[in-house]
Design a protein around this motif. Structure first.
Motif, PDB file in Angstrom:
ATOM      1  N   GLN A 177     -75.258 -10.070 -89.013  1.00  0.00           N
ATOM      2  CA  GLN A 177     -74.213 -10.697 -89.816  1.00  0.00           C
ATOM      3  C   GLN A 177     -72.831 -10.424 -89.235  1.00  0.00           C
ATOM      4  OE1 GLN A 177     -74.653 -12.786 -92.557  1.00  0.00           O
ATOM      5  NE2 GLN A 177     -76.783 -12.686 -91.869  1.00  0.00           N
ATOM      6  N   GLU A 178     -72.619  -9.212 -88.727  1.00  0.00           N
ATOM      7  CA  GLU A 178     -71.313  -8.869 -88.163  1.00  0.00           C
ATOM      8  C   GLU A 178     -71.007  -9.700 -86.920  1.00  0.00           C
ATOM      9  OE1 GLU A 178     -71.727  -4.646 -87.730  1.00  0.00           O
ATOM     10  OE2 GLU A 178     -70.830  -4.224 -89.707  1.00  0.00           O
ATOM     11  N   LYS A 179     -72.037  -9.995 -86.117  1.00  0.00           N
ATOM     12  CA  LYS A 179     -71.827 -10.863 -84.951  1.00  0.00           C
ATOM     13  C   LYS A 179     -71.431 -12.270 -85.382  1.00  0.00           C
ATOM     14  CE  LYS A 179     -74.803  -8.523 -81.566  1.00  0.00           C
ATOM     15  NZ  LYS A 179     -76.038  -8.639 -80.744  1.00  0.00           N
ATOM     16  N   ASP A 205     -69.580 -16.954 -96.718  1.00  0.00           N
ATOM     17  CA  ASP A 205     -71.022 -16.758 -96.970  1.00  0.00           C
ATOM     18  C   ASP A 205     -71.561 -15.568 -96.170  1.00  0.00           C
ATOM     19  OD1 ASP A 205     -71.017 -18.906 -98.678  1.00  0.00           O
ATOM     20  OD2 ASP A 205     -71.813 -20.323 -97.212  1.00  0.00           O
ATOM     21  N   PHE A 206     -71.193 -15.486 -94.891  1.00  0.00           N
ATOM     22  CA  PHE A 206     -71.677 -14.386 -94.046  1.00  0.00           C
ATOM     23  C   PHE A 206     -71.161 -13.041 -94.544  1.00  0.00           C
ATOM     24  CE2 PHE A 206     -71.915 -17.593 -90.348  1.00  0.00           C
ATOM     25  CZ  PHE A 206     -73.221 -17.936 -90.690  1.00  0.00           C
ATOM     26  N   GLU A 207     -69.892 -13.020 -94.982  1.00  0.00           N
ATOM     27  CA  GLU A 207     -69.327 -11.774 -95.485  1.00  0.00           C
ATOM     28  C   GLU A 207     -70.033 -11.334 -96.773  1.00  0.00           C
ATOM     29  OE1 GLU A 207     -65.230 -12.872 -95.754  1.00  0.00           O
ATOM     30  OE2 GLU A 207     -64.731 -11.954 -93.804  1.00  0.00           O
ATOM     31  N   ALA A 208     -70.357 -12.316 -97.641  1.00  0.00           N
ATOM     32  CA  ALA A 208     -71.072 -11.977 -98.879  1.00  0.00           C
ATOM     33  C   ALA A 208     -72.458 -11.427 -98.557  1.00  0.00           C
ATOM     34  CB  ALA A 208     -71.180 -13.223 -99.767  1.00  0.00           C
ATOM     35  N   ALA A 263     -83.789   0.841 -90.876  1.00  0.00           N
ATOM     36  CA  ALA A 263     -83.658   0.251 -89.550  1.00  0.00           C
ATOM     37  C   ALA A 263     -83.578  -1.267 -89.641  1.00  0.00           C
ATOM     38  CB  ALA A 263     -84.834   0.673 -88.667  1.00  0.00           C
ATOM     39  N   ARG A 264     -84.415  -1.840 -90.518  1.00  0.00           N
ATOM     40  CA  ARG A 264     -84.402  -3.304 -90.672  1.00  0.00           C
ATOM     41  C   ARG A 264     -83.057  -3.784 -91.201  1.00  0.00           C
ATOM     42  NH1 ARG A 264     -84.809  -7.323 -94.244  1.00  0.00           N
ATOM     43  NH2 ARG A 264     -84.746  -5.890 -96.019  1.00  0.00           N
ATOM     44  N   LEU A 265     -82.559  -3.077 -92.231  1.00  0.00           N
ATOM     45  CA  LEU A 265     -81.279  -3.470 -92.811  1.00  0.00           C
ATOM     46  C   LEU A 265     -80.134  -3.304 -91.823  1.00  0.00           C
ATOM     47  CD1 LEU A 265     -81.707  -1.991 -96.391  1.00  0.00           C
ATOM     48  CD2 LEU A 265     -81.551  -4.415 -95.800  1.00  0.00           C
ATOM     49  N   ALA A 266     -80.168  -2.250 -91.018  1.00  0.00           N
ATOM     50  CA  ALA A 266     -79.119  -2.038 -90.017  1.00  0.00           C
ATOM     51  C   ALA A 266     -79.096  -3.190 -89.012  1.00  0.00           C
ATOM     52  CB  ALA A 266     -79.346  -0.711 -89.300  1.00  0.00           C
ATOM     53  N   LYS A 267     -80.288  -3.655 -88.643  1.00  0.00           N
ATOM     54  CA  LYS A 267     -80.376  -4.774 -87.699  1.00  0.00           C
ATOM     55  C   LYS A 267     -79.808  -6.053 -88.321  1.00  0.00           C
ATOM     56  CE  LYS A 267     -83.723  -6.877 -84.540  1.00  0.00           C
ATOM     57  NZ  LYS A 267     -85.146  -6.912 -84.124  1.00  0.00           N
ATOM     58  N   GLU A 268     -80.112  -6.282 -89.614  1.00  0.00           N
ATOM     59  CA  GLU A 268     -79.596  -7.470 -90.301  1.00  0.00           C
ATOM     60  C   GLU A 268     -78.077  -7.408 -90.448  1.00  0.00           C
ATOM     61  OE1 GLU A 268     -80.977 -10.331 -91.539  1.00  0.00           O
ATOM     62  OE2 GLU A 268     -82.749  -9.760 -90.398  1.00  0.00           O
TER      63      GLU A 268
END
Length: 949
Positions: free
Chosen positions: A897-899, A931-934, A888-893
């Protein structure tokens, strides 16, 4: 040791102790090494340039002292003729309402000496705060009796050889102070001015080739028109070839002056004609000398117009045949009032052709603030040609070396175009010219009036009057390296410490002081004054601006050491500022830069900051961030030392005959110490203080503190560890720390001494209760036999595994204290052996409850992986984390990043933005997107790994 590092509690205490113990005096043994401090003005206070320069000199002296040299750092101050006289004059005016003329010369000089005894030692007190290990027992002053004897001796000998003479020459004249001043005391300030174009009528009915009856000349100083003695045209200029040798009639004065051909006239500038005023312009003086033009002085010493001009030839002899008449309406006018009147009169006569706005520079006296006037006056000069030749040769043949070497070119350029040196000043405070006059104006140079009478056979009843002038302070300071050592007496100090080893100086006084010291010292001792000249740059503020009171960006080194409240700092920067708007701007800038004021940092942190920025020859931008960082470095060293002492005091540190066993970590840190010692020593020898300080910093922070202290804990804290191993680690802890402190001492004298006193007995370098000092300990020497490349490789492997496990913890969000299992696989054949030898270190430092070698990588469970070279470090993930919570935490992160990615993609897809925004801005956005994509890819990989558990 106290829990926290508090420099204010140790620095003054240790300096007083060193000074009381006479630690700064030469030892009397070893190869001599000496530095003569560039004598600061007795009126001065420590500024950032002083602090920077003194840090470098003290670092060199402390280092060479530890190397066993017989060191002398000679201290002294300069009498600072103009500055001191002005200060005392103002003091008398404020307190007694009198001028120096009211008191008379002798009474005024007494007042100066009184001031010097009471208040003249401010800067020397500040030098103590900087830790300067100068020999205070030998403190000199350029007006003390011994130095006065040296000055007289040099003057008399040079005069006897006809290398000093008196003549009427053009000098920088300060109309407020009524004295000649040196070029160094002149500030050239940019300003907006005017260029007046005047018509000078041609005489005798002559016309130009175009039929004009006048020439047009331009000037920024119309008031000097009254002293013109010629008009110059370029010899290659065809427009005026037929006029050379003809005359113009000088407007307002009526004097006929010749038209001469001289290269000084620029054909492409203005009309190509230049008015020549040899008595009021240095360039014109040279034209007058080449062309044989007379010199007509039209100003008083107050820079007001004379009633009648004074005419001289180029040798300064009066020319009675030249009419000295000047228009009466200008008599007594100040030069700037005269300018206004002359321009108006020229316009009224129809002789003002145009007025052009220009940007130019004006010379100002740095003490009086008045515009300097080139003026013909009677002065004493040194003929420098024969003195310059051996001074040039000394640098050419390598007897003197400049560091960096490129400053030799600056030196040569100046020395090969040297002008005779004006050494007299119209002051009362200074070395009075040792010359006496009779009623007929005959001059008698001698060491005293009695010697003058004896030398020249003068009767006792003949009245003699001593010259009123004093010598330029640069004359006396030019004797600094040998005058301070007792010359003209052939003292033991002179025989031992001269030539001095190195001069540390700024590039701005290479001409005024360095060159003159070389000339004078070679002449009177037959030796060079110093073997090397280390030239440093200026200390600028964080934006690269020169620090000045007018800019309000000055930093006081004592404030950086002790700290200062914001309001006090603002008051210091804006005090006495006459322009409210400027004061307001400085206040605003200061509050923005130092919202909390300046915290105390201590001397050692400031010194280390200076050294870290001491690149050869370049100006430095003083970085407050670095100062904060090096205060943290002091704290780090302090805390590391506390750890060592807590584990070593009262314990066996391997000084006896009991066996000692060294761990891999012990062998590694000892090996790295040898390499650091060699690196720091080499950097010091090359004057690369930035490299020396960086090498020390990296070793202490990154290797000794961050790794070795941690690697020592498994041995010291393991109850099952062998006594010999514990003894070896304790010995290594204290001995490496003791060596670190000796390496650090020249740069950071106070903290190194304070800690060393506690550590040295444990390391065996100081007996318990012995009254010793780190400053007299030997400089650490690298031992090739102790360099252990195998230990370094093994420790790098160990560090790699520990960092790999820590990275996995961070990536997988595993608590730092949670015990883990780890598997090592693949890699090189000796990796398994390394695991076996270092299992204890790995278990303790990586918080591993089990670590094993896995022969078959295919049997590895699902794990987080990191590479160390070719070897894989695996941490099995099962049962380590709450799978659902972590997913759940990773999904939120990932969503976050996608936003962020979507926002930047939208911006970059906007053609208007990409077309209109600066390229740097667009590239910055593209970098952020990458950077965000990485980051998103890493999060997705972690999500997939955990989902598979």
């Amino acid at each position: 040791m106290d829990k926290t590092y508090q420099p204010e509690q140790i620095e003054t205490r240790w300096y007083e102790r060193w000074e009381a113990d006479n630690r700064f005096a030469p030892s009397g043994s070893g190869e001599p090494y000496s530095i003569m401090i560039p004598p600061p003005n007795v009126t001065g206070s420590l500024h950032m340039g002083h602090a920077f320069q003194d840090t470098i000199m003290d670092t060199l002296i402390r280092w060479r002292r530890m190397q066993g040299h017989n060191t002398l750092w000679q201290i002294g101050t300069d009498h600072a003729g103009i500055a001191t006289q002005m200060l005392v004059e103002r003091k008398i005016a404020a307190e007694e309402g009198k001028s120096r003329h009211d008191l008379g010369r002798e009474a005024f000089i007494d007042k100066v000496w009184e001031w010097k005894q009471e208040s003249g030692g401010h800067i020397t007190r500040q030098l103590r705060r900087m830790g300067a290990s100068v020999d205070w027992s030998r403190e000199r002053f350029t007006m003390d009796d011994g130095f006065y004897q040296a000055v007289q001796e040099v003057f008399v000998r040079l005069h006897e050889e006809e290398l000093i003479y008196r003549g009427k020459r053009l000098v920088n004249w300060d109309p407020t102070l009524h004295t000649a001043i040196s070029d160094l005391e002149v500030e050239n300030r940019d300003q907006q001015g005017s260029f007046w174009h005047f018509r000078y009528p041609l005489a005798d009915g002559v016309t130009t080739d175009e039929g004009r009856d006048h020439l047009v000349v331009a000037t920024t100083r119309p008031e000097t028109l009254l002293g013109d003695t010629g008009v110059a045209v370029n010899p290659e200029d065809p427009r005026y070839a037929s006029l050379v040798g003809k005359f113009v009639e000088l407007p307002l004065v009526g004097r006929r002056i010749p038209i001469v051909a001289d290269e000084h006239a620029d054909m492409d500038k203005g009309s190509g004609c230049v008015k020549i005023t040899p008595a009021h312009d240095f360039n014109d003086y040279e034209v007058g000398r080449r062309q044989g033009l007379p010199l007509i002085n039209v100003f008083t010493q107050d820079a007001a117009v004379l009633e009648r001009a004074e005419a001289f030839d180029i040798q300064g002899r009066a020319l009675p045949d030249i009419d000295p008449s000047l228009p009466g309406k200008y008599a007594g006018l100040d030069r700037f009032e005269a300018r206004t009147t002359i321009v108006a009169d020229m316009e009224a006569l129809g002789l003002l052709e145009q007025v052009e706005a220009v940007s130019n520079t004006l010379p100002y006296g740095d003490r009086s603030g008045d515009v300097i006037e080139p003026l013909l006056t009677d002065q004493w000069f040194v003929a420098v040609e024969s003195l310059a030749r051996p001074a040039i040769e000394a640098v050419e043949n390598g007897d003197i070396q400049f560091v960096p070497k490129n400053y030799e070119n600056m030196y040569f350029a100046w020395m090969r175009d040297l002008q005779d040196w004006c050494i007299s000043r119209q002051l009362w405070w200074g070395h009075r010219i040792p010359a006496w006059y009779d009623a007929d104006g005959n001059v008698y140079v001698a060491r005293s009036e009695a010697e003058a009478r004896e030398k020249h056979g003068l009767p006792a009843e003949l009245p003699l009057t001593q010259d009123e002038d004093v010598l330029d302070t640069w004359f006396s300071s030019g004797l600094w390296t040998f005058g301070t050592l007792g010359w003209p007496e052939q003292t033991p100090e002179l025989a031992t410490f001269h030539p001095s080893s190195v001069l540390v100086t700024g590039f701005d006084i290479i001409f005024f002081w360095v060159a003159r010291m070389i000339m004078m010292t070679l002449k009177f001792t037959g030796e060079v004054p110093f073997k090397q000249v280390y030239v440093h740059g200026l200390v600028r503020d964080g934006q690269g601006q020169k620090m000045s009171k007018s800019k309000g960006n000055v930093l006081d080194p004592i404030d950086l050491i002790d700290g200062i409240a914001l309001e006090t700092l603002v008051e210091k920067r804006t005090g006495n500022m006459m322009q409210p708007q400027k004061a307001k701007a400085i206040t605003k800038a200061t509050r923005a830069e130092f919202p909390e004021g300046i915290e105390p940092h201590g001397t050692d942190a400031l010194r280390f900051t200076f050294l870290s920025q001491a690149t050869t020859g370049r100006d430095i931008k003083f970085d407050m961030g670095r100062l904060d960082g090096y205060r943290n470095f002091c704290n780090k060293l302090w805390n590391a030392s506390r750890y060592v002492l807590m584990n070593a005091e009262g314990e066996d540190t391997g000084l006896g005959e009991e066996p000692v066993e060294l761990s891999l970590a012990d062998r590694w840190i000892v090996s790295r110490l040898q390499q650091t010692e060699a690196q720091v020593t080499r950097a010091m020898e090359e004057f690369r203080f930035d490299h020396a300080s960086q090498a020390l910093y990296d070793f202490v922070w990154n290797e000794y503190c961050d790794w070795y202290l941690e690697l020592s804990k498994p041995v010291l804290w393991d109850e099952g560890a062998r006594a010999a191993a514990k003894r070896g680690t304790r010995r290594t802890l204290v001995r490496v720390l003791e060596a670190i402190l000796r390496l650090a001492h020249p740069m950071m004298p106070f903290i190194s001494e304070e800690i060393w006193q506690r550590v040295a007995p444990l390391a065996g370098t100081l007996a318990m209760g012995e009254d010793g000092s780190i400053m007299n300990q030997p400089w650490p020497l690298a031992e090739e036999a102790l360099i252990d490349d195998r230990a370094t490789r093994d420790i790098e492997w160990l560090k790699g595994v520990i960092v790999a496990v820590r990275n996995i913890r961070a990536e997988m969000n595993i608590a730092p204290g949670k015990p883990l299992e780890a598997l090592l696989t693949k890699g090189r054949p000796d990796d398994a052996e390394r695991l076996k030898a270092n299992r204890l270190f790995l278990s303790k430092l990586a918080k591993l409850e089990r670590v094993e070698w896995l022969d078959d990588p295919e049997q590895a469970p699902l794990s987080a992986t990191q590479l160390v070279g070719e070897m894989e470090v695996l941490v099995p993930m099962a049962d380590l984390i709450d799978k659902d919570v972590e997913l759940a935490r990773l999904a939120k992160e990932i969503e976050k990043q996608e936003k962020l990615i979507g926002g930047i993609e939208k911006k970059l897809s906007n053609e208007s933005f990409v077309a209109k925004a600066p390229e740097a801005v667009v590239e910055k956005e593209r970098g952020k997107l990458a950077d965000f994509e990485a980051s998103r890819r890493l999060l997705v990989e972690q999500h997939e790994k955990i989902e598979a558990l």
